[in-house]
Design a protein around this motif. Sequence first.
Motif, short mmCIF file in Angstrom:
data_model
loop_
_atom_site.label_atom_id
_atom_site.label_comp_id
_atom_site.label_asym_id
_atom_site.label_seq_id
_atom_site.Cartn_x
_atom_site.Cartn_y
_atom_site.Cartn_z
N PHE A 159 0.97 -1.18 0.14
CA PHE A 159 0.07 -0.04 0.02
C PHE A 159 0.75 1.36 -0.04
CE2 PHE A 159 -1.71 3.30 2.64
CZ PHE A 159 -2.84 3.73 1.85
N PHE A 160 1.65 1.31 0.89
CA PHE A 160 2.87 2.50 0.91
C PHE A 160 3.62 2.52 -0.15
CE2 PHE A 160 1.71 2.07 5.68
CZ PHE A 160 1.37 3.48 5.95
N THR A 163 1.21 3.56 -3.50
CA THR A 163 0.62 4.84 -2.98
C THR A 163 1.63 5.97 -3.41
OG1 THR A 163 -1.01 4.01 -1.77
CG2 THR A 163 -0.62 6.42 -1.62
N ILE A 167 1.66 8.72 -6.57
CA ILE A 167 1.69 10.29 -6.39
C ILE A 167 2.94 10.82 -6.80
CG2 ILE A 167 2.15 12.13 -4.37
CD1 ILE A 167 0.27 10.12 -2.63
N GLU A 222 -6.61 4.85 -10.57
CA GLU A 222 -5.37 5.20 -10.69
C GLU A 222 -4.92 5.73 -12.15
OE1 GLU A 222 -1.77 2.56 -11.56
OE2 GLU A 222 -2.51 2.18 -9.78
N VAL A 267 -4.44 13.46 -4.45
CA VAL A 267 -3.66 12.80 -3.59
C VAL A 267 -4.57 11.48 -2.79
CG1 VAL A 267 -2.55 12.41 -1.47
CG2 VAL A 267 -1.78 14.46 -3.14
N PRO A 268 -5.83 12.10 -2.56
CA PRO A 268 -7.04 11.04 -1.93
C PRO A 268 -7.18 9.92 -2.79
CG PRO A 268 -7.39 13.34 -1.33
CD PRO A 268 -6.25 13.22 -2.34
N ILE A 271 -4.65 7.63 -2.84
CA ILE A 271 -4.65 6.71 -1.69
C ILE A 271 -5.70 5.55 -1.71
CG2 ILE A 271 -5.10 6.59 0.81
CD1 ILE A 271 -4.09 9.60 0.99
N GLY A 274 -4.33 3.00 -4.20
CA GLY A 274 -3.45 2.06 -3.63
C GLY A 274 -3.98 1.16 -2.56
N PHE A 275 -5.06 1.62 -1.92
CA PHE A 275 -5.63 0.62 -0.97
C PHE A 275 -6.35 -0.59 -1.62
CE2 PHE A 275 -9.72 -0.73 1.13
CZ PHE A 275 -9.31 -1.10 2.52
#
Length: 325
Positions: A159-160, A163, A167, A222, A267-268, A271, A274-275
């Motif tokens: 995830f990190f 994401t 970004i 995405e 950005v959200p 996120i 990515g989740f």
Amino acid sequence: MRESAFVKANISKWEEFERQISSKARKDPDRLASLFIQLTDDLAYAKTHYPKSDITVYLNNLSTKVHQYIYKNKKQSSGRFVRFWQVELPEIFWVHRKEFGYSLIIFLLSSLIGAFSAAQDDTFVRLILGDSYVNRTLANIESGKPLGIYASMAQTDMFFAITFNNIRVSFMAFAAGIVASVGTGFLLFKNGVMLGSFQYFFYQKGLLLTSVLTIWIHGTIEIISIVMAGGAGLIMGNSMLFPGTYSRLESLKKGALTGAKVVLGLVPMFIIAGFLESFVTRLFGMPNALKAAIILGSLAFMVYYIIIYPRKLFKNGVYTADRVL
């Protein structure tokens, strides 16, 4: 009216404006508002009768300074953050819909080029995606887990990593617009070719539907967000190429600020994408109907927020189409 006569009749008023915004003394808000209204009237007149004149550029810059002065001293409401999502970002989507449209066209054409190239040359996919990725995917296909690569990393770590990477790509697509929009166009082309060749690779293996119902769970948000980041880059690049009545530097500053708002606003979205990629895409046993529902729901949300909702606000008079941000 001759331009010289127009300047002579109004120069004292403009000079008073200059004194008002440069003075540290307390300003009379009524007087300032009155002068600002007169200034915008003069600017409209100058744009109509002397569109390419230096005086039009001067009045445009002066009105911008006054507008910034007025609003930098205006107390921000506690709902400023909410207003950004409700009005400000959708307004940018509407006002600059042409740039976002160009970004989409570039990306779609690039995807078609990627798919066509992969169909014509068996080595193209390896050239674009790399031998390591292709070999791992072929091994996964043979083992009955064609998209097993999405479960090859711990969920939180994935995830990190994903994401952050998405970004980073969006900021690169935006920043590349400084090179007269060419850099943004190249990055959109590169990512489009990758997507097209990627999907054709799975089509060749008879796994197109499987790949679509898996990859687009996260890819819908995405990919659309990357296209929007490309639009932000085109906004900045075009502001430098086509400054209008602003100086080129002033226009670039405005374009860069507008584009930066778009990228931050995305950005959200990254996120969420990515989740989904880290925690949902890897659920290969999920019913196809549920996968399709997630994909179509994501698409509906993005289309509504980027296209339908901004148009609705415009029709309701929340903002005007020709406002410069």
